[in-house]
Design a protein around this motif. Sequence first.
Motif, PDB file in Angstrom:
ATOM      1  N   HIS A  47      39.341  46.953  55.733  1.00  0.00           N
ATOM      2  CA  HIS A  47      40.754  46.842  55.394  1.00  0.00           C
ATOM      3  C   HIS A  47      41.230  45.453  55.781  1.00  0.00           C
ATOM      4  N   TYR A  48      41.854  44.763  54.857  1.00  0.00           N
ATOM      5  CA  TYR A  48      42.316  43.403  55.126  1.00  0.00           C
ATOM      6  C   TYR A  48      43.575  43.123  54.332  1.00  0.00           C
ATOM      7  N   GLN A  49      44.268  42.094  54.766  1.00  0.00           N
ATOM      8  CA  GLN A  49      45.498  41.760  54.052  1.00  0.00           C
ATOM      9  C   GLN A  49      45.784  40.269  54.129  1.00  0.00           C
ATOM     10  N   SER A  50      46.744  39.865  53.328  1.00  0.00           N
ATOM     11  CA  SER A  50      47.140  38.461  53.334  1.00  0.00           C
ATOM     12  C   SER A  50      47.977  38.204  54.587  1.00  0.00           C
ATOM     13  N   GLN A  51      48.188  36.934  54.889  1.00  0.00           N
ATOM     14  CA  GLN A  51      48.946  36.577  56.094  1.00  0.00           C
ATOM     15  C   GLN A  51      50.334  37.209  56.115  1.00  0.00           C
ATOM     16  N   THR A  52      50.988  37.186  54.990  1.00  0.00           N
ATOM     17  CA  THR A  52      52.344  37.746  54.924  1.00  0.00           C
ATOM     18  C   THR A  52      52.335  39.268  54.791  1.00  0.00           C
ATOM     19  N   GLY A  53      51.178  39.821  54.494  1.00  0.00           N
ATOM     20  CA  GLY A  53      51.118  41.273  54.300  1.00  0.00           C
ATOM     21  C   GLY A  53      51.520  41.710  52.904  1.00  0.00           C
ATOM     22  N   PRO A  63      40.972  34.625  46.692  1.00  0.00           N
ATOM     23  CA  PRO A  63      41.594  33.569  47.497  1.00  0.00           C
ATOM     24  C   PRO A  63      43.100  33.473  47.224  1.00  0.00           C
ATOM     25  N   ARG A  64      43.452  33.722  45.970  1.00  0.00           N
ATOM     26  CA  ARG A  64      44.861  33.624  45.609  1.00  0.00           C
ATOM     27  C   ARG A  64      45.680  34.701  46.301  1.00  0.00           C
ATOM     28  N   LEU A  65      45.129  35.900  46.411  1.00  0.00           N
ATOM     29  CA  LEU A  65      45.878  37.006  46.990  1.00  0.00           C
ATOM     30  C   LEU A  65      45.837  37.018  48.517  1.00  0.00           C
ATOM     31  N   PHE A  66      44.665  36.671  49.076  1.00  0.00           N
ATOM     32  CA  PHE A  66      44.483  36.873  50.506  1.00  0.00           C
ATOM     33  C   PHE A  66      44.300  35.597  51.309  1.00  0.00           C
ATOM     34  N   PRO A 125      42.150  31.753  51.526  1.00  0.00           N
ATOM     35  CA  PRO A 125      40.716  31.435  51.489  1.00  0.00           C
ATOM     36  C   PRO A 125      39.916  32.020  52.654  1.00  0.00           C
ATOM     37  N   GLU A 126      40.512  32.099  53.836  1.00  0.00           N
ATOM     38  CA  GLU A 126      39.744  32.566  54.994  1.00  0.00           C
ATOM     39  C   GLU A 126      39.339  34.024  54.861  1.00  0.00           C
ATOM     40  N   VAL A 127      40.323  34.881  54.604  1.00  0.00           N
ATOM     41  CA  VAL A 127      40.040  36.309  54.430  1.00  0.00           C
ATOM     42  C   VAL A 127      39.122  36.515  53.233  1.00  0.00           C
TER      43      VAL A 127
END
Lengths: 296, 295
Positions: free
Chosen positions: A70-76, A274-277, A279-281
């Motif tokens: 389970h992972y998410q973007s910085q802003t959620g 990369p666009r959604l999450f 580049p790192e995630v």
Amino acid sequence: MFILSSSFCYTPLSLSCSLMDSNNNNNNKFMEFPFVSSPHKSLMVDLVSTLENRFHSHLLPSTLPNDVRHYQSQTGSAQASLHIRAAHPHSPIDFVLGSWVHSELPTGGSFDITSLSAYLNTSTDAPNFVFEIIRSSPTNLILILDLPPRKDPVLWPNYLQTFYDDTHLDAHRQALHTLPEVQPYFSSSLFIRAVSSPTGILVRIQTENGGQERMEEILAKHLDPVSKQVLEIWLDKCASANREVGDEEREYLKKRDGVIRNKTIEVDLGSSFPRLFGPEVANRVLDVIKDYFTVS
Amino acid sequence: MFILSSSFCYRPLSVSCSLMDSNNNNNKFMEFPFVSSPHKSLMVDLVSTLENRFHSHLLPSTLPNHVRHYQSQTGSAQASLHIRAAHPHSPIDFVLGSWVHSELPTGGSFDITSLSAYLNTSTDAPNFVFEIIRSSPTTLILILDLPPRKDPVLWPNYLQTFYDDTQLDAHRQALHTLPEVQPYFSSSLFIRAVSSPTGILVRIQTENGGQERMEEIIAKHLDPVSKQVLEIWLDKCASANREVGDEEREYLKKRDGVIRNKTIEVDLGSSFPRLFGPEVANRVLDVIKDYFTVS
């Protein structure tokens, strides 16, 4: 109940690990499908369960680290869950991959992608299984439901006959097309088009008139049964098929499977992740996926 | 003017044989006697453009007269065949054109007009396929494609070169903006499998606008799109400088062979005997099979 996040399940081949895995919040997260409608979630849960139960003695428990389950973007604003189960070496299955992605849109709406695919290994030449729903609005949905061939069906017409004609797969595609809301969907990726089978169900469904209610009805009354019927065909006629694969053929499959998997990652995930999450995630997740995608 | 029906044209490579070939039965092919004016005009333009571009490559047709034009016993079905092989130095194997006209028990009729160009194993570039099936004044199926000769999945560069870089899909998309146009799924899975990812396979129905609207669609949409796709084939495929190694040549030979055999089987194998009776059908199919043998 809290369990060490990297708990690994060693049990005899015949026991499924679902009990122990179900205590892990992050595995539930995948099967929760928290953002999609009830018929949509119900369909996903049924497909995953049917597939995994049929091959429960083949599939190993998921060994994905939690930050990949389970992972998410910085802003959620974007969340996703990944579920991968490899199979024992004796199995014709290489691995099973399920996932969902949820992303809020600047406009206020959101889109959801739920997918399930099964990849076979080079001990067999039978087709894979691919299922994906892209819900871009309450009244707009794209369905990809296909048994992509692993050999060039032009060079091997018998392959076409065995897996696509004799199985009457096209009847299911035709049935879906009787609905007025259903139109063929042409992927912007020519590779995705090329990889699809001649009987592949690739449709766009729009319910402007009937609204969200009509879409849920279509999901429950049409997409649900058709998806299950196609999965049954795959389980019975492909995954369970007794196929002999010679050395030369094995090399061919290895090469072709490799191209498909690499291009799929590139086309399906490579640009959107990369666009959604960020580049790192994205890289962390893609690295794990690439591990499983290495052809065996 | 009467010319010996089996006249054979020996000319220097650079001179087209169209004058001598304009004997009655070859005219019969280019007459397209049963289709509408825009439809005929499109066929004539496509054949002429293709043959003029490669006029120094193409040999005159050597088909016997009874294969250039044939019909069923009752005359309810007629057809014309046009095949021109190319010189060995050419990337082209042969060009095949044909039309079929058949009356229907209901009183109507259907017409099929087609043009295809097959390349040989000195190149791996795609072939060219064009076919219109007019089953009524208001119903038409168009097949316009550059079928790949290699598995585009195993060779993504092939896909990139011939289908992405050429922007073929723009033409498919343009046609689909017309409300009368729907995708056509052949009942033959093999035909679907052989088609390219950018293939134009459409059914056009003009119930509302009637025959007039169909003729307008042929003249204003099918005509330019077909010519644009043919141009792409002439420039980017038939004229492409492709290197083919020995192993690849064997592969192409095998794959081309399967395609040609199945095409005969699917496209012609069942309908020909039904339309023209087994005797005529076999005679014509034998000739076609000769040309279809892969080189």
